[in-house]
Every structure is written in C-alpha cells, then in structure tokens.
Design an enzyme around this catalytic site. Structure first.
Site, short mmCIF file in Angstrom:
data_model
loop_
_atom_site.label_atom_id
_atom_site.label_comp_id
_atom_site.label_asym_id
_atom_site.label_seq_id
_atom_site.Cartn_x
_atom_site.Cartn_y
_atom_site.Cartn_z
CD GLU A 161 40.75 45.00 50.93
OE1 GLU A 161 41.04 45.94 51.69
OE2 GLU A 161 40.19 45.15 49.84
CD GLU A 266 35.31 43.50 46.94
OE1 GLU A 266 35.85 44.57 46.61
OE2 GLU A 266 35.28 43.09 48.11
C1 GLA Z 1 37.45 46.71 48.76
C2 GLA Z 1 36.34 46.26 49.68
C3 GLA Z 1 35.00 46.61 49.15
C4 GLA Z 1 34.96 48.01 48.59
C5 GLA Z 1 36.04 48.17 47.58
C6 GLA Z 1 35.99 49.55 47.00
O1 GLA Z 1 37.63 45.89 47.69
O2 GLA Z 1 36.37 44.89 49.94
O3 GLA Z 1 34.07 46.52 50.18
O4 GLA Z 1 35.11 48.94 49.63
O5 GLA Z 1 37.27 47.99 48.23
O6 GLA Z 1 34.73 50.07 46.91
#
Ligand code: GLA
Length: 374
Positions: A161, A266
């Site tokens: 990020e 994710e």
């Molecule tokens: C981001 C992070 C993850 C997690 C999510 C929320 O996407 O990359 O590790 O913390 O937020 O749980």
C-alpha cells in the site's frame, strides 16, 4: 415383534449405507482439487488457526486450500515490537502449519506504513530517524525476518500500500524520510536475504486508473534497476457496488503486460451497504441499524446477488488463469472476517467463501459442477 422390526431396520440401514457412501459428500469436495490446476487457492490464517485451536477452520483449510498467508502475525508491529526484540512465536507456528500441510506459504508483509511499530521512525534522542538510520532499520528488519524463513516462505509481500488513488506516493514515514527509494531498497534487501523467494508489491483499489498506472510505472522502474519483482498482489477487498469486473480485468491485464504475474491477494466481498466515506460512522443508532441490516442472516435476494457477483469475479480469475498464479481469500469463515468491524464496528457481514456454520457458499459448488462438465 419390536425386536424383529428393529432387526429389519438395522439391516436396511446397513444395506443403504454403502449407497449413501457413493454420494460425493461435503467433506470430499475440495476447492484445491477442483481449481488447483489453475492457480493456488489461498487463505489468510489467524492465530487460532495456525495454533490449531479453531478445529473447524483448520479442517476447512486442510481440505480446501493449498496456500496460506499470515493475517497479522508477520506484520512489523507484531513480529518486531521493539528495536532489539523480535517475537517469532506466532509466525513460526504459522510457517510450521503451512509446511506440515504442504502449502505454499506467503509472507505478509515486510514494509507497510500501518501496523508498523512507532520505534521504527524515532532515534535515541526522540527525533525522527535520519534516512541512513531508517535504511539500516529496514535492512535489519527485512534481513532478519526473511532469513528466518528462507526456503520455507515461497514469496513475500515486500511493500504494501505505498501508492494512493491519484497515482502519487502515500505520504508515509517511509516516503517522507526516504522518498521513492524506500521501495527498491526493500526489494533489494528482501532479495539479498533469500534470492529464491518470490517478491511482490501489494495494494488495494488496484482497479483505480491512477493507482494502476503508477503501479505499472513502479514495476517497470524496479525491473529497469535489475530488481526482482515476480507479481503484483491485487487486494480483492470488494463490495456489492465496487469494483466493476471490467475495471478489475483491465488492471489484471495491464499488470501482466508490464511483465509480472497477478495475484488476487485479499479477496472478500462485503454483503453490507457500503459505508459512506463522509458519514460519521459511529454516531447514531439509526445509522448503525441501517448499516448493519442482516444480523440474523442474509435475505435470499442479497445472498443470491452476492453469490452472482462473486461467481463473476471467480470466472474472471479462471478466464485469466494464464496470468494469475494465486487467489487468496482474507479469512476462512464469515465470522473470522475483519469486515465485521471495518469500516463500521460490530456489524454482521458475509464476505468469505464459508459461512458461520462452516458451509461452503453456493457459487463455488455451481462453479465446480460447471468446471467438471468441461
Ligand atoms: C490491508 C492489509 C491486510 C489487512 C487488511 C485488513 O488490506 O494488507 O494485512 O490488514 O488491510 O484486515
């Protein structure tokens, strides 16, 4: 008479049993066996699962998944809480779980502005660290963590990020102190620590054009510098109204064209109303009710819409299985998901592949049946 009836029913039950045994049961169906020839099927593990306390969750993991990623225990705040102190207890158990079950283990994440311990950016005089000291700390952190799991972790989310929607760099401490250089440095340190590990850049909202273009620029500049980057992780945190399949697909193709593989890292899809970015989400009871409408289960119409949308994304992943190497969901069962508490605390959400009773969601069974016919 009673004994005779009992004996007959026992006999018919015994005769019936083998027939029932021929039916494919819930326990025999497996996502990894069904889709594993296309890409790795992954899940994020919480510590109750890596310590094998959540028996039902562990059963699902073993049956359906061939890859795992640490939900939290490898983040710097947890694995490296103080400068001179690492805590590998949970991460070791996560890696051991993956090894014992022959799973591709993914390390998440080395450099991220969030869940990063405050000491990282402060020197012994309480001042903001110098660029040199921050580089040294990044190097120590990355080298120590990656070396410990060398040869066991298949790949690392090296940087998480770092780019925002308009394509500019996030104004994190890493960026403020080191500028753009912190990203190539992190990739270099990770590669030095385990030359065989795959290295990834991971971010959310990757369908947004500004971020997409900036990530492509980043991939190209890492490659120009001769650094290793194997894949881009597209966090798949979705809602019922975002992103569109088309936008998501555009980014997948664009990343692949830039010379990396794509990982859906994710994946989850909130079934709840999208919280407005401007509303004060903790304020009123009415707002809470409106934003948390399905505390006793999803109405059929919402469940159908959710399954339909999830199915279209999974179909997209299957369609592009030549460029996608892994699809990882962010949790096992609905009750495990962070979405129950984000961006509104205390909601009941339904974002994952298995429900609160550990049952698989219908769209996957449909896809499996369709896949079989082909
Ligand atoms: C981001 C992070 C993850 C997690 C999510 C929320 O996407 O990359 O590790 O913390 O937020 O749980």
């Amino acid at each position: 008479m009673k004994t005779k009836i009992f004996a007959i029913s026992m006999l018919s039950a015994a005769l019936l049993l083998p027939c029932l045994g021929n039916e494919p049961s819930e326990t025999e169906f497996s996502l990894k066996n069904t889709f594993g020839d296309k890409f790795l099927i992954g899940a994020a593990l919480n510590t109750r699962q890596s310590f094998e306390q959540d028996k039902e969750g562990v059963k699902i993991l073993k049956q359906h998944f061939n890859s795992i990623v640490a939900e939290n225990c490898m983040k710097s705040a947890l694995i490296h809480p103080k400068e001179d102190q690492y805590d590998f207890f949970a991460a070791d158990s996560f890696v051991n779980f993956g090894k014992a079950n022959n799973m591709a283990i993914i390390g998440h994440c080395l450099i991220w502005h969030s869940q990063c311990p405050p000491w990282f950016f402060v020197d012994k005089n309480g001042e903001t660290v110098s660029p040199e000291l921050l580089k040294q700390r990044m190097k120590d952190h990355i080298t120590t963590v990656v070396s410990r799991y060398k040869g066991r972790v298949k790949g690392w989310d090296v940087v998480n990020e770092a780019i925002v929607e308009d394509g500019s760099y996030r104004k994190s401490k890493f960026y403020e102190i080191l500028g753009e250089e912190f990203i190539p440095l992190a990739f270099q340190y990770a590669h030095d620590a385990d030359p065989n590990a795959e290295l990834y850049y991971n971010d959310y909202g990757m369908n947004v054009p500004g971020r997409r273009d900036a990530v492509i620029k980043l991939i190209k500049s890492l490659k120009q510098k001769g650094l290793r980057i194997d894949a881009v992780g597209m966090q798949g945190h979705m809602g019922m109204d975002y992103p569109t399949v088309e936008e998501f697909e555009k980014s997948m193709i664009a990343f692949a064209e830039a010379g990396v593989k794509v990982m859906i890292t994710e994946w989850d899809m909130s079934a709840l109303p999208t919280a407005s970015r401007t509303a004060n989400i903790s304020d009123t009871v009415d707002f809470q009710k409106e934003m948390n409408p399905y505390t006793n289960g999803l109405p059929d119409s919402v469940s159908e819409a959710w399954n339909k949308r999830m199915k279209s994304f999974f179909e997209l992943f299957l369609k592009h299985s030549d460029i996608i190497t892994r699809v990882t969901v962010w949790g096992v069962c609905d009750g495990d998901s962070w979405k129950n508490n984000f961006p509104v605390r205390g909601r009941t959400d339904y974002p994952l592949l298995f429900d609160r009773n550990h049952q698989i969601k219908p769209f996957l069974k449909e896809l499996a049946a369709e896949n079989k016919k082909k």
